[in-house]
Every structure is written in structure tokens, then in C-alpha cells.
Design a protein around this motif. Structure first.
Motif, PDB file in Angstrom:
ATOM      1  N   UNK A  63       6.692   1.875  12.385  1.00  0.00           N
ATOM      2  CA  UNK A  63       6.638   2.769  11.223  1.00  0.00           C
ATOM      3  C   UNK A  63       7.718   3.842  11.353  1.00  0.00           C
ATOM      4  N   UNK A  64       8.360   4.147  10.240  1.00  0.00           N
ATOM      5  CA  UNK A  64       9.291   5.276  10.206  1.00  0.00           C
ATOM      6  C   UNK A  64       9.223   5.926   8.835  1.00  0.00           C
ATOM      7  N   UNK A  65       8.876   7.206   8.826  1.00  0.00           N
ATOM      8  CA  UNK A  65       8.805   7.985   7.584  1.00  0.00           C
ATOM      9  C   UNK A  65       7.966   7.286   6.523  1.00  0.00           C
ATOM     10  N   UNK A  66       6.828   6.751   6.951  1.00  0.00           N
ATOM     11  CA  UNK A  66       5.890   6.162   6.019  1.00  0.00           C
ATOM     12  C   UNK A  66       6.171   4.740   5.609  1.00  0.00           C
ATOM     13  N   UNK A  67       7.247   4.159   6.133  1.00  0.00           N
ATOM     14  CA  UNK A  67       7.582   2.775   5.782  1.00  0.00           C
ATOM     15  C   UNK A  67       7.461   1.875   7.010  1.00  0.00           C
ATOM     16  N   UNK A  68       7.012   0.647   6.789  1.00  0.00           N
ATOM     17  CA  UNK A  68       6.965  -0.344   7.852  1.00  0.00           C
ATOM     18  C   UNK A  68       8.329  -1.002   7.919  1.00  0.00           C
ATOM     19  N   UNK A  69       9.133  -0.608   8.901  1.00  0.00           N
ATOM     20  CA  UNK A  69      10.537  -1.018   8.903  1.00  0.00           C
ATOM     21  C   UNK A  69      10.787  -2.292   9.687  1.00  0.00           C
ATOM     22  N   UNK A  70       9.874  -2.649  10.609  1.00  0.00           N
ATOM     23  CA  UNK A  70      10.096  -3.865  11.392  1.00  0.00           C
ATOM     24  C   UNK A  70       8.767  -4.354  11.960  1.00  0.00           C
ATOM     25  N   UNK A 101       0.828  -1.205   0.000  1.00  0.00           N
ATOM     26  CA  UNK A 101       0.000   0.000   0.000  1.00  0.00           C
ATOM     27  C   UNK A 101       0.863   1.256   0.000  1.00  0.00           C
ATOM     28  N   UNK A 102       0.649   2.100  -0.984  1.00  0.00           N
ATOM     29  CA  UNK A 102       1.254   3.436  -1.017  1.00  0.00           C
ATOM     30  C   UNK A 102       0.122   4.450  -1.074  1.00  0.00           C
ATOM     31  N   UNK A 103       0.242   5.504  -0.259  1.00  0.00           N
ATOM     32  CA  UNK A 103      -0.873   6.458  -0.156  1.00  0.00           C
ATOM     33  C   UNK A 103      -0.338   7.865   0.062  1.00  0.00           C
ATOM     34  N   UNK A 104      -0.986   8.819  -0.617  1.00  0.00           N
ATOM     35  CA  UNK A 104      -0.786  10.234  -0.285  1.00  0.00           C
ATOM     36  C   UNK A 104      -2.152  10.889  -0.182  1.00  0.00           C
ATOM     37  N   UNK A 105      -2.255  11.879   0.690  1.00  0.00           N
ATOM     38  CA  UNK A 105      -3.532  12.563   0.855  1.00  0.00           C
ATOM     39  C   UNK A 105      -3.891  13.335  -0.405  1.00  0.00           C
ATOM     40  N   UNK A 106      -5.202  13.507  -0.677  1.00  0.00           N
ATOM     41  CA  UNK A 106      -5.605  14.339  -1.816  1.00  0.00           C
ATOM     42  C   UNK A 106      -4.923  15.706  -1.745  1.00  0.00           C
ATOM     43  N   UNK A 107      -4.373  16.127  -2.849  1.00  0.00           N
ATOM     44  CA  UNK A 107      -3.636  17.394  -2.934  1.00  0.00           C
ATOM     45  C   UNK A 107      -2.327  17.376  -2.146  1.00  0.00           C
ATOM     46  N   UNK A 108      -1.940  16.201  -1.632  1.00  0.00           N
ATOM     47  CA  UNK A 108      -0.665  16.107  -0.926  1.00  0.00           C
ATOM     48  C   UNK A 108       0.494  16.130  -1.893  1.00  0.00           C
ATOM     49  N   UNK A 109       1.660  16.513  -1.396  1.00  0.00           N
ATOM     50  CA  UNK A 109       2.836  16.640  -2.244  1.00  0.00           C
ATOM     51  C   UNK A 109       3.747  15.421  -2.185  1.00  0.00           C
ATOM     52  N   UNK A 110       3.510  14.519  -1.209  1.00  0.00           N
ATOM     53  CA  UNK A 110       4.379  13.348  -1.094  1.00  0.00           C
ATOM     54  C   UNK A 110       3.582  12.193  -0.488  1.00  0.00           C
ATOM     55  N   UNK A 111       4.102  10.989  -0.673  1.00  0.00           N
ATOM     56  CA  UNK A 111       3.477   9.792  -0.126  1.00  0.00           C
ATOM     57  C   UNK A 111       3.695   9.754   1.386  1.00  0.00           C
ATOM     58  N   UNK A 112       2.607   9.568   2.136  1.00  0.00           N
ATOM     59  CA  UNK A 112       2.734   9.459   3.591  1.00  0.00           C
ATOM     60  C   UNK A 112       2.864   7.997   4.023  1.00  0.00           C
ATOM     61  N   UNK A 113       2.483   7.070   3.152  1.00  0.00           N
ATOM     62  CA  UNK A 113       2.712   5.646   3.377  1.00  0.00           C
ATOM     63  C   UNK A 113       3.338   5.069   2.112  1.00  0.00           C
ATOM     64  N   UNK A 114       4.353   4.227   2.285  1.00  0.00           N
ATOM     65  CA  UNK A 114       5.114   3.741   1.137  1.00  0.00           C
ATOM     66  C   UNK A 114       5.282   2.227   1.217  1.00  0.00           C
ATOM     67  N   UNK A 115       4.670   1.536   0.273  1.00  0.00           N
ATOM     68  CA  UNK A 115       4.874   0.084   0.114  1.00  0.00           C
ATOM     69  C   UNK A 115       4.640  -0.684   1.414  1.00  0.00           C
ATOM     70  N   UNK A 116       3.531  -0.361   2.081  1.00  0.00           N
ATOM     71  CA  UNK A 116       3.214  -1.013   3.355  1.00  0.00           C
ATOM     72  C   UNK A 116       2.653  -2.411   3.095  1.00  0.00           C
ATOM     73  N   UNK A 117       3.285  -3.419   3.661  1.00  0.00           N
ATOM     74  CA  UNK A 117       2.796  -4.801   3.569  1.00  0.00           C
ATOM     75  C   UNK A 117       2.939  -5.464   4.933  1.00  0.00           C
ATOM     76  N   UNK A 118       1.828  -5.779   5.551  1.00  0.00           N
ATOM     77  CA  UNK A 118       1.860  -6.603   6.758  1.00  0.00           C
ATOM     78  C   UNK A 118       0.453  -7.088   7.065  1.00  0.00           C
ATOM     79  N   UNK A 119       0.398  -8.139   7.878  1.00  0.00           N
ATOM     80  CA  UNK A 119      -0.869  -8.804   8.156  1.00  0.00           C
ATOM     81  C   UNK A 119      -1.118  -8.852   9.654  1.00  0.00           C
TER      82      UNK A 119
END
Length: 338
Positions: free
Chosen positions: A218-225, A12-30
Motif C-alpha cells: 500500500x502507498x498513499x491509499x492505493x494498492x500499488x503492487x 473499494x474507495x473509503x474515507x472516514x466519516x467527516x474525513x476530508x480525503x479518501x484514505x483508500x482509493x480503488x483497492x482491488x485484490x483477493x
């Protein structure tokens, strides 16, 4: 079909409408049904965005967010919000009766439904102590409740929809320590007794320690651990994980001694007096140079730095004794400089 409470994010990658950058990047977890999962990160890590997406406040790309195996874009927003009950940091109670506050957002809630939710949230006794019981008016026109009572009423409101996921967003951060512990115990009890999946959004690892079985960092929009609380607390694999688990750091360079070993506790009993046992069983005394240990559900995690005796025989006996202990990892710190 009743939801079970499983949640899956798929790349999952997501940015808010009218946002300038992705706030979530390639999130995968269950998140498996019935787990209690702490989602942890500093301010700006992306925790709020995850909440917004779980509640369908914003749309997600097709094929990236599933509840009980179903793409959330293929089911109604109402059904998702019925399945995922929300307890925010700042709860708003209407200037209305307690009954109406608990039943808010639930279609055709009966008095029995309301009382059941209040009982589950451990606030029923408080309510019946009021002169007008469930008809007691809150707010400007009525009684004022404590912070703990307010949060319990909010949890009762969340439980009134008979959800399968309880989503708690910094739900205790505005409460005093005693009330915080009681609310966390309540959430843990709801998770264990009812099998409701608990998703705890927090910036405090202490909250995760208290009630969660799993943690996702989470760190800077990525699920790191991600992993079990025991695994991540005993041996965090990432820099972000180490900063959260050991906020004071474990900088051995500030201890100007030789013969240093690091002892890592991997979930043995927190009440085993390891250093005292070493002195009694081996007749060897060591110096505790630094420690960052914690008790998680009665088990010890973290690390300790020990200065070994200068006597070679005593140092060898100490190392052999430590290495023989269950749930303990020992490593020498070579070329140690102050």
C-alpha cells in the motif's frame, strides 16, 4: 455454512466519516483461503483503514468487500467478527482470570474450548505452571505476564472463536527480537497447520519474509503492487516495492569502476556460494561492489553488483558462467560512471 477465509476487495474507495480525503482509493485484490498475506506500507499508507473495514468498524459501500463470496453488508457484524479474529499491536488483558480473558467475546465457551485455544497459541504449558492454572488472575490483582505470554494469550483469545481469518495488526512490533521470532513462527504454524487465512499488517518487510506467502504493498491509499513473496522480492515492479524490498537502495553510481554487471537472484538456494564457485570453476575473481540479498524460506532473492576483471577473456568466461546459473539473471550495466 462455515466460512472458508477468502477475502476480496472490489474497487473499494473509503474515507472516514467527516474525513476530508479518501484514505483508500480503488483497492482491488483477493486473498485466497489459507494464504498468509502481508499487507505492507509506511505510516499513513492506509493499513489501519483496511483493518477497520475488515472488522466492520465502519461501513463500506455495497459490492466492495466480500468474505467467502458474500458482501459483508449482507451478513451480521457479529458473524464477520467471529470469522475474522483480531490480534492488535497493544493487547488489553483484563484484571480477571486467564480463562475469562481467553473466552472474552465468545458465547458459551467451555473449559475445553479455552484449553484448546491455549494449546493452539502455545501458551497452555505456561498457564498450567501457574498455581491456579486457568483461574489465575492477571493484572493489578494478580500475576504479571511477559510480553510474549501476553501476546500468546491474546492469540488464544482470537482463536477461541474458531475463526477462518487471523488478522494481525503490527502484532510483534512492541516485542523484543527473540519473542518476535517465536510469535511469528507461531502465526506461521497456525496458518499452515490449521489452514486459517493469515493477514499480517506490518510496516516491516522482514516480517513478510519470515512468514508470508503473498504480499500486497500500500502507498498513499492505493494498492500499488501484489504478488507472491518470491516474485515481489526478486523483482519488485514499482518504486514503492523497490523502496521496501531494498531500503538501502542499489545505487550503482557510487561505485567508480568499469565492467559492472548486476546479478539478480530469483529464488535459488541461498547457500550456493556463487562467487566462490566462479573462482574455483573458471579461475576468475570478481569484485563484489554492492549487494542487497536476503534469504526467504531458504531461497535467495535480491541483487548484487559485480566488477568484472579487466582481462577480456576472463570477463567473457565470468559472464558465460553467471548466465548459465539456474535462478540467476545477469545484466550488464553499460556506460557506467562513478
Amino acid at each position: 455454512e462455515n466460512p472458508k477465509g477468502g477475502i476480496e476487495f472490489r474497487d473499494l474507495t473509503f474515507r472516514y466519516p467527516d474525513g476530508e480525503f479518501d484514505v483508500l482509493k480503488n483497492i482491488s485484490f483477493t486473498i485466497q483461503p489459507g494464504e498468509s498475506v502481508g499487507i505492507v506500507g509506511k505510516t499513513g499508507a492506509g493499513k489501519t483503514a483496511l483493518v477497520d473495514l475488515l472488522l466492520r468498524t465502519y461501513n463500506v459501500p455495497d459490492g466492495t468487500l466480500f468474505v467467502d463470496g458474500k458482501d459483508v453488508n449482507g451478513v451480521s457484524i457479529h458473524s464477520v467478527r467471529q470469522a475474522c479474529a483480531y490480534v492488535p499491536q497493544e493487547n488489553f488483558l483484563f484484571s480477571d482470570t486467564i480463562a475469562h480473558n481467553i473466552a472474552f467475546g465468545v458465547d458459551d465457551a467451555t473449559p475445553e474450548d479455552i484449553e484448546r485455544a491455549a494449546s493452539l497459541a502455545d501458551v497452555r504449558d505456561n498457564i498450567v505452571d501457574f498455581k491456579d492454572g486457568y483461574e489465575t488472575v492477571l493484572g493489578e490483582r494478580g500475576v504479571t505476564v511477559s510480553g510474549g505470554q501476553k501476546q500468546r494469550i491474546a492469540i488464544a483469545r482470537a482463536l477461541a472463536s474458531n475463526p477462518k481469518v487471523l488478522l494481525c495488526d503490527e502484532a510483534t512490533s512492541a516485542l523484543d527480537p527473540t519473542t518476535t521470532r517465536s510469535i511469528l513462527k507461531l502465526i506461521q504454524d497456525i496458518n499452515r497447520r490449521m489452514g486459517i487465512t493469515a493477514v499480517i499488517i506490518t510496516h516491516e518487510m522482514a516480517v513478510v519474509e519470515e512468514i508470508c506467502s503473498h504480499v500486497a504493498i500500500l502507498e498513499r491509499g492505493r494498492m500499488v503492487e501484489t504478488g507472491t513473496v518470491e516474485a515481489v522480492f526478486s523483482n519488485p515492479q514499482t518504486e514503492a516495492g523497490r523502496r521496501l524490498v531494498f531500503p538501502e537502495g542499489a545505487n550503482i553510481d557510487k561505485f567508480p569502476v568499469a565492467g559492472v554487471v548486476r546479478v539478480v537472484f530469483n529464488g535459488g538456494s541461498s547457500y550456493e556460494p556463487l562467487i566462490a564457485s566462479l573462482a574455483i570453476d573458471c579461475g576468475v575473481k570478481v569484485n563484489i561492489l554492492g549487494a542487497d540479498t536476503r534469504n526467504v524460506n531458504g531461497k535467495a532473492f535480491g541483487s548484487m553488483l559485480l566488477g568484472l576483471p579487466e582481462d577480456h577473456g576472463e570477463a567473457v568466461r565470468a559472464m558465460n558462467y553467471l548466465k548459465a546459473q539456474k535462478d540467476v539473471t545477469v545484466e550488464e550495466v553499460p556506460d557506467y560512471h562513478g
